[in-house]
Scaffold this motif. Structure first.
Motif, PDB file in Angstrom:
ATOM      1  N   THR A  69      52.761  45.561  80.725  1.00 47.89           N
ATOM      2  CA  THR A  69      52.784  46.083  81.969  1.00 47.89           C
ATOM      3  C   THR A  69      52.389  45.396  83.210  1.00 47.89           C
ATOM      4  N   LYS A  70      51.155  44.685  82.689  1.00 52.33           N
ATOM      5  CA  LYS A  70      50.678  43.534  83.615  1.00 52.33           C
ATOM      6  C   LYS A  70      49.877  44.138  84.874  1.00 52.33           C
ATOM      7  N   ASP A  71      49.188  45.292  84.551  1.00 54.00           N
ATOM      8  CA  ASP A  71      48.589  46.217  85.590  1.00 54.00           C
ATOM      9  C   ASP A  71      47.061  45.883  85.772  1.00 54.00           C
ATOM     10  N   HIS A  72      46.653  45.171  84.887  1.00 51.21           N
ATOM     11  CA  HIS A  72      45.146  44.771  84.748  1.00 51.21           C
ATOM     12  C   HIS A  72      44.967  43.345  84.574  1.00 51.21           C
ATOM     13  N   LEU A  73      44.241  42.373  85.428  1.00 53.57           N
ATOM     14  CA  LEU A  73      43.847  41.021  85.177  1.00 53.57           C
ATOM     15  C   LEU A  73      42.745  40.951  84.178  1.00 53.57           C
ATOM     16  N   THR A  74      42.936  39.937  83.125  1.00 56.84           N
ATOM     17  CA  THR A  74      41.508  39.901  82.341  1.00 56.84           C
ATOM     18  C   THR A  74      41.228  38.474  82.355  1.00 56.84           C
ATOM     19  N   ASN A  75      41.775  37.503  83.344  1.00 54.50           N
ATOM     20  CA  ASN A  75      41.082  36.148  83.511  1.00 54.50           C
ATOM     21  C   ASN A  75      39.664  36.359  83.637  1.00 54.50           C
ATOM     22  N   ARG A  76      38.765  35.162  83.175  1.00 58.84           N
ATOM     23  CA  ARG A  76      37.419  35.130  83.306  1.00 58.84           C
ATOM     24  C   ARG A  76      36.972  34.904  84.907  1.00 58.84           C
ATOM     25  N   LYS A  77      36.173  35.471  85.168  1.00 58.59           N
ATOM     26  CA  LYS A  77      35.546  35.301  86.635  1.00 58.59           C
ATOM     27  C   LYS A  77      35.396  33.906  86.963  1.00 58.59           C
ATOM     28  N   SER A  78      35.010  32.867  85.985  1.00 60.53           N
ATOM     29  CA  SER A  78      34.487  31.624  86.275  1.00 60.53           C
ATOM     30  C   SER A  78      35.582  30.995  86.819  1.00 60.53           C
ATOM     31  N   GLN A  79      36.814  31.396  86.562  1.00 61.07           N
ATOM     32  CA  GLN A  79      37.918  30.586  86.966  1.00 61.07           C
ATOM     33  C   GLN A  79      38.152  30.802  88.446  1.00 61.07           C
ATOM     34  N   PHE A  80      37.582  31.637  89.182  1.00 61.12           N
ATOM     35  CA  PHE A  80      37.886  32.025  90.539  1.00 61.12           C
ATOM     36  C   PHE A  80      36.702  31.437  91.511  1.00 61.12           C
ATOM     37  N   LYS A  81      35.707  30.833  90.977  1.00 60.69           N
ATOM     38  CA  LYS A  81      34.391  30.542  91.521  1.00 60.69           C
ATOM     39  C   LYS A  81      34.684  29.493  92.672  1.00 60.69           C
ATOM     40  N   ASN A  82      35.427  28.538  92.211  1.00 65.27           N
ATOM     41  CA  ASN A  82      35.659  27.500  93.192  1.00 65.27           C
ATOM     42  C   ASN A  82      37.109  27.595  93.906  1.00 65.27           C
ATOM     43  N   GLU A  83      37.773  28.653  93.647  1.00 66.36           N
ATOM     44  CA  GLU A  83      39.244  28.830  94.193  1.00 66.36           C
ATOM     45  C   GLU A  83      39.153  29.923  95.270  1.00 66.36           C
ATOM     46  N   CYS A  84      38.134  30.849  95.059  1.00 66.84           N
ATOM     47  CA  CYS A  84      38.021  31.956  96.221  1.00 66.84           C
ATOM     48  C   CYS A  84      36.907  31.762  96.887  1.00 66.84           C
ATOM     49  N   LYS A  85      36.828  31.764  98.174  1.00 64.02           N
ATOM     50  CA  LYS A  85      35.726  31.759  98.857  1.00 64.02           C
ATOM     51  C   LYS A  85      35.944  32.765 100.087  1.00 64.02           C
ATOM     52  N   ILE A  86      34.924  33.579 100.301  1.00 64.91           N
ATOM     53  CA  ILE A  86      35.183  34.591 101.536  1.00 64.91           C
ATOM     54  C   ILE A  86      34.342  33.873 102.890  1.00 64.91           C
ATOM     55  N   SER A  87      34.907  33.945 103.801  1.00 65.88           N
ATOM     56  CA  SER A  87      34.513  33.351 104.864  1.00 65.88           C
ATOM     57  C   SER A  87      33.189  34.066 105.417  1.00 65.88           C
ATOM     58  N   GLU A  88      32.221  33.268 106.223  1.00 62.42           N
ATOM     59  CA  GLU A  88      31.050  33.960 106.701  1.00 62.42           C
ATOM     60  C   GLU A  88      31.476  35.026 107.755  1.00 62.42           C
ATOM     61  N   LYS A  89      32.291  34.511 108.460  1.00 59.40           N
ATOM     62  CA  LYS A  89      32.635  35.555 109.745  1.00 59.40           C
ATOM     63  C   LYS A  89      33.418  36.938 109.267  1.00 59.40           C
ATOM     64  N   PHE A  90      34.018  36.680 107.928  1.00 62.93           N
ATOM     65  CA  PHE A  90      34.366  38.113 107.264  1.00 62.93           C
ATOM     66  C   PHE A  90      33.264  39.063 106.839  1.00 62.93           C
ATOM     67  N   MET A  91      32.284  38.388 106.355  1.00 63.37           N
ATOM     68  CA  MET A  91      31.238  38.955 105.775  1.00 63.37           C
ATOM     69  C   MET A  91      30.524  39.642 106.818  1.00 63.37           C
ATOM     70  N   LYS A  92      30.322  38.923 107.976  1.00 67.60           N
ATOM     71  CA  LYS A  92      29.340  39.287 109.144  1.00 67.60           C
ATOM     72  C   LYS A  92      30.301  40.698 109.844  1.00 67.60           C
ATOM     73  N   GLN A  93      31.420  40.641 109.787  1.00 67.39           N
ATOM     74  CA  GLN A  93      32.221  41.935 110.370  1.00 67.39           C
ATOM     75  C   GLN A  93      32.025  42.908 109.298  1.00 67.39           C
ATOM     76  N   ALA A  94      32.046  42.715 108.068  1.00 66.00           N
ATOM     77  CA  ALA A  94      31.998  43.802 107.120  1.00 66.00           C
ATOM     78  C   ALA A  94      30.488  44.384 107.192  1.00 66.00           C
ATOM     79  N   ALA A  95      29.501  43.599 107.532  1.00 74.38           N
ATOM     80  CA  ALA A  95      28.076  44.108 107.852  1.00 74.38           C
ATOM     81  C   ALA A  95      28.076  44.970 108.810  1.00 74.38           C
TER      82      ALA A  95
END
Length: 271
Positions: A69-95
């Motif tokens: 059904t492909k409703d739950h992803l199981t890839n390892r988190k290490s695969q996302f480290k270099n490909e997914c980065k959240i900007s500092e601006k977004f983090m400050k807005q969230a805080a």
């Protein structure tokens, strides 16, 4: 809560991609919460994530799922480290958003709930507290007339007990303190909950957390009066202040009599 898509496929149950993003946001929020909540209850990442609603729309190379059904992803988190980065601006807005205040409000609510569970109860017979000499009428219908004497150590207790041998034990109880009590205003919630001496004073008086005592509901306490018997020196002043600080922080208690006495050494030095 989460709404997520992987390669245009709706992952209704989330997966490692959602956990990866949520953990990055929660770790940053934890730093902001710690700055605002100095000395308060420590908030875990899981508690922060319970207040988040995350939307993730991503492209993943060779995605793997736990079912067809492909409703739950199981890839390892290490695969996302270099490909997914959240900007500092977004983090400050969230805080700076309301989520920090919401998390702190929940943490405070949970802390108050735990403290109320550990509140004292008005009862005549109190056991399990070492070195307590309870008043005979404490916890009875005459409890409002009773006075608890908190002394600075065992030697001061001996002096108080010698006085009670004259006036009687019906309306007076004595409990010796072990040095300086905990400063509950600056202490963490866990430190207050684990402090045996604070717990004993709460049980002896029958204090209920968050209650403002007046002339009417003072009758719900085991003792209607509190006397602090301490040396007339810096340590005695600190003990007096810390006890009043404790009462003011957790409840409002009316009659507090401050009694300072000179030890024999102080009297000889004075003369």
């Amino acid at each position: 809560m989460q709404i997520s898509f992987v390669n245009s496929i709706c992952t209704s149950k989330g997966g490692t991609h959602v956990n990866f993003v949520a953990e990055m946001v929660s770790k940053h929020l934890a730093t902001a919460i710690e700055k605002k909540n100095k000395g308060g209850t420590k908030v875990s990442n899981n508690q922060i994530k319970n207040h988040l609603c995350v939307f993730v729309n991503c492209l993943v190379n060779n995605p793997t799922f736990d079912s067809q059904t492909k409703d739950h992803l199981t890839n390892r988190k290490s695969q996302f480290k270099n490909e997914c980065k959240i900007s500092e601006k977004f983090m400050k807005q969230a805080a700076k958003s309301d989520i920090v205040e919401n998390i702190l409000a929940y943490a405070k609510f949970k802390q108050n709930r735990d403290l109320k569970k550990s509140s004292g109860v008005k009862k005549i017979k109190l056991t399990g507290i070492a070195k307590l000499d309870d008043a005979n009428r404490a916890g009875s219908k005459d409890s409002q007339k009773c006075t608890l004497i908190l002394t600075e150590g065992d030697s001061a207790k001996s002096l108080a007990m010698s006085g009670l041998s004259v006036i009687g034990r019906d309306y007076y109880g004595v409990y010796p303190l072990k040095g300086k009590p905990l400063n509950v205003r600056d202490a963490t919630h866990s430190a207050v909950m684990k402090n045996e001496e604070i717990k004993n004073v709460v049980d002896i008086l029958g204090l209920k957390h968050g209650t403002v005592y007046d002339e009417e509901n003072i009758k719900t306490l085991r003792y209607g009066h509190l006397m602090i018997m301490a040396d007339q020196d810096h340590d005695g002043s600190h003990i007096k202040g810390l006890i009043i600080n404790f009462i003011h922080t957790f409840c409002k208690y009316l009659w507090v009599t401050i009694t300072l006495y000179y030890t024999l050494g102080d009297i000889l030095t004075t003369f």
